[in-house]
Scaffold this motif. Structure first.
Motif, PDB file in Angstrom:
ATOM      1  N   LEU A 267       0.822  -1.216   0.000  1.00 18.97           N
ATOM      2  CA  LEU A 267       0.000   0.000   0.000  1.00 18.97           C
ATOM      3  C   LEU A 267       0.853   1.262   0.000  1.00 18.97           C
ATOM      4  CD1 LEU A 267      -2.831  -1.063   2.471  1.00 18.97           C
ATOM      5  CD2 LEU A 267      -2.982  -0.827  -0.022  1.00 18.97           C
ATOM      6  N   LEU A 268       2.016   1.179   0.650  1.00 20.10           N
ATOM      7  CA  LEU A 268       2.917   2.336   0.707  1.00 20.10           C
ATOM      8  C   LEU A 268       3.505   2.701  -0.643  1.00 20.10           C
ATOM      9  CD1 LEU A 268       4.849   1.759   4.060  1.00 20.10           C
ATOM     10  CD2 LEU A 268       3.218   3.594   3.534  1.00 20.10           C
ATOM     11  N   VAL A 269       3.473   1.792  -1.586  1.00 25.52           N
ATOM     12  CA  VAL A 269       3.912   2.131  -2.943  1.00 25.52           C
ATOM     13  C   VAL A 269       2.750   2.254  -3.924  1.00 25.52           C
ATOM     14  CG1 VAL A 269       6.298   1.353  -2.764  1.00 25.52           C
ATOM     15  CG2 VAL A 269       4.544  -0.291  -3.420  1.00 25.52           C
ATOM     16  N   LEU A 270       1.679   1.526  -3.701  1.00 25.19           N
ATOM     17  CA  LEU A 270       0.526   1.586  -4.602  1.00 25.19           C
ATOM     18  C   LEU A 270      -0.177   2.942  -4.535  1.00 25.19           C
ATOM     19  CD1 LEU A 270      -1.540   0.342  -6.548  1.00 25.19           C
ATOM     20  CD2 LEU A 270      -2.731  -0.560  -4.547  1.00 25.19           C
ATOM     21  N   ILE A 271      -0.506   3.373  -3.346  1.00 18.84           N
ATOM     22  CA  ILE A 271      -1.267   4.624  -3.184  1.00 18.84           C
ATOM     23  C   ILE A 271      -0.487   5.837  -3.682  1.00 18.84           C
ATOM     24  CG2 ILE A 271      -2.344   6.167  -1.484  1.00 18.84           C
ATOM     25  CD1 ILE A 271      -3.124   3.521   0.056  1.00 18.84           C
ATOM     26  N   PRO A 272       0.791   6.011  -3.304  1.00 17.51           N
ATOM     27  CA  PRO A 272       1.544   7.153  -3.844  1.00 17.51           C
ATOM     28  C   PRO A 272       1.751   7.074  -5.364  1.00 17.51           C
ATOM     29  CG  PRO A 272       2.614   6.333  -1.878  1.00 17.51           C
ATOM     30  CD  PRO A 272       1.546   5.342  -2.242  1.00 17.51           C
ATOM     31  N   ALA A 273       1.900   5.868  -5.908  1.00 15.88           N
ATOM     32  CA  ALA A 273       2.041   5.740  -7.363  1.00 15.88           C
ATOM     33  C   ALA A 273       0.767   6.217  -8.059  1.00 15.88           C
ATOM     34  CB  ALA A 273       2.343   4.291  -7.742  1.00 15.88           C
ATOM     35  N   LEU A 274      -0.377   5.812  -7.537  1.00 14.34           N
ATOM     36  CA  LEU A 274      -1.656   6.243  -8.097  1.00 14.34           C
ATOM     37  C   LEU A 274      -1.843   7.746  -7.937  1.00 14.34           C
ATOM     38  CD1 LEU A 274      -4.305   5.520  -9.454  1.00 14.34           C
ATOM     39  CD2 LEU A 274      -5.237   4.982  -7.194  1.00 14.34           C
ATOM     40  N   TYR A 275      -1.524   8.260  -6.759  1.00 22.15           N
ATOM     41  CA  TYR A 275      -1.632   9.700  -6.513  1.00 22.15           C
ATOM     42  C   TYR A 275      -0.729  10.484  -7.471  1.00 22.15           C
ATOM     43  CZ  TYR A 275      -1.296  14.205  -4.148  1.00 22.15           C
ATOM     44  OH  TYR A 275      -1.309  15.548  -3.872  1.00 22.15           O
ATOM     45  N   GLY A 276       0.510  10.028  -7.627  1.00 21.65           N
ATOM     46  CA  GLY A 276       1.429  10.693  -8.549  1.00 21.65           C
ATOM     47  C   GLY A 276       0.932  10.653  -9.979  1.00 21.65           C
ATOM     48  N   ALA A 277       0.374   9.537 -10.384  1.00 24.30           N
ATOM     49  CA  ALA A 277      -0.154   9.410 -11.746  1.00 24.30           C
ATOM     50  C   ALA A 277      -1.344  10.348 -11.955  1.00 24.30           C
ATOM     51  CB  ALA A 277      -0.552   7.963 -12.017  1.00 24.30           C
ATOM     52  N   LEU A 278      -2.232  10.432 -10.956  1.00 23.75           N
ATOM     53  CA  LEU A 278      -3.385  11.329 -11.070  1.00 23.75           C
ATOM     54  C   LEU A 278      -2.945  12.791 -11.123  1.00 23.75           C
ATOM     55  CD1 LEU A 278      -5.886   9.552  -8.658  1.00 23.75           C
ATOM     56  CD2 LEU A 278      -6.049   9.718 -11.163  1.00 23.75           C
ATOM     57  N   ARG A 279      -1.915  13.140 -10.372  1.00 20.11           N
ATOM     58  CA  ARG A 279      -1.366  14.499 -10.436  1.00 20.11           C
ATOM     59  C   ARG A 279      -0.764  14.759 -11.803  1.00 20.11           C
ATOM     60  NH1 ARG A 279       2.858  15.650  -6.447  1.00 20.11           N
ATOM     61  NH2 ARG A 279       2.819  17.677  -7.453  1.00 20.11           N
ATOM     62  N   LEU A 280      -0.055  13.785 -12.332  1.00 21.82           N
ATOM     63  CA  LEU A 280       0.607  13.911 -13.628  1.00 21.82           C
ATOM     64  C   LEU A 280      -0.411  14.158 -14.746  1.00 21.82           C
ATOM     65  CD1 LEU A 280       3.532  13.694 -14.719  1.00 21.82           C
ATOM     66  CD2 LEU A 280       3.078  11.288 -15.162  1.00 21.82           C
ATOM     67  N   THR A 281      -1.561  13.521 -14.643  1.00 23.59           N
ATOM     68  CA  THR A 281      -2.595  13.698 -15.677  1.00 23.59           C
ATOM     69  C   THR A 281      -3.348  15.009 -15.533  1.00 23.59           C
ATOM     70  OG1 THR A 281      -4.321  12.614 -14.376  1.00 23.59           O
ATOM     71  CG2 THR A 281      -2.979  11.202 -15.814  1.00 23.59           C
ATOM     72  N   GLY A 282      -3.203  15.664 -14.390  1.00 24.70           N
ATOM     73  CA  GLY A 282      -3.948  16.898 -14.132  1.00 24.70           C
ATOM     74  C   GLY A 282      -5.333  16.653 -13.555  1.00 24.70           C
TER      75      GLY A 282
END
Length: 168
Positions: A146-161
């Motif tokens: 979870l410590l890598v899944l959630i931040p990866a998803l958050y980073g991807a959502l930020r990247l897409t705007g």
């Protein structure tokens, strides 16, 4: 800094390989020449060779393993399941570590270390005492996931705007 995530992913893969080692000596002990000689003639008839000296392709529930004494069969399968369960989760953890590492490389590396600690406890518990003894390790490595899944998803959502629409 993404190098930290790559190091973490490589350490997980190396750890996985080391966790496969304990099954080898059991194969040689249980599927020894005397044990496998029961099928030598039949195997030679169908394949032209003697059975594999480690009992392959039997992975714990095959023809050979079914003939092991119960205690050996359980022990062999506990070792096999500890190894296979690690393999079953390897693709997802490596993917998440590397993706998280694009945004939070040091977190990805730290979570990799936590994952390895959890997997060590999981594998040792499963091999030595059976499925019930794997839980402490499972909790730890699932937290690491979870410590890598959630931040990866958050980073991807930020990247897409996408998160900008919500002021996040």
């Amino acid at each position: 800094d993404h190098g930290w995530a790559i190091i973490g992913a490589c350490c997980i893969v190396f750890h996985y390989v080391t966790q496969a080692i304990p099954i080898g000596p059991l194969r040689l002990k249980y599927f020894n020449e005397k044990f496998l000689s029961k099928w030598s003639d039949e195997h030679k008839k169908h394949f032209g060779t003697l059975p594999d000296r480690e009992g392959y392709p039997d992975m714990g529930n095959g023809h050979y393993a079914q003939k092991l004494p119960y205690e050996q069969w359980v022990n062999f399968n506990n070792h096999q399941r500890a190894h296979y369960h690690y393999l079953e989760g390897l693709t997802s953890i490596i993917t998440c570590v590397l993706l998280c590492g694009l945004f939070y490389p040091r977190l990805a590396a730290a979570a990799s270390a936590l994952y390895i600690c959890g997997r060590t406890l999981y594998c040792r518990g499963y091999r030595n005492k059976g499925p019930a003894a794997r839980m402490a390790g499972a909790i730890i490595f699932h937290i690491a996931e979870l410590l890598v899944l959630i931040p990866a998803l958050y980073g991807a959502l930020r990247l897409t705007g996408f998160l900008d629409k919500f002021g996040l």
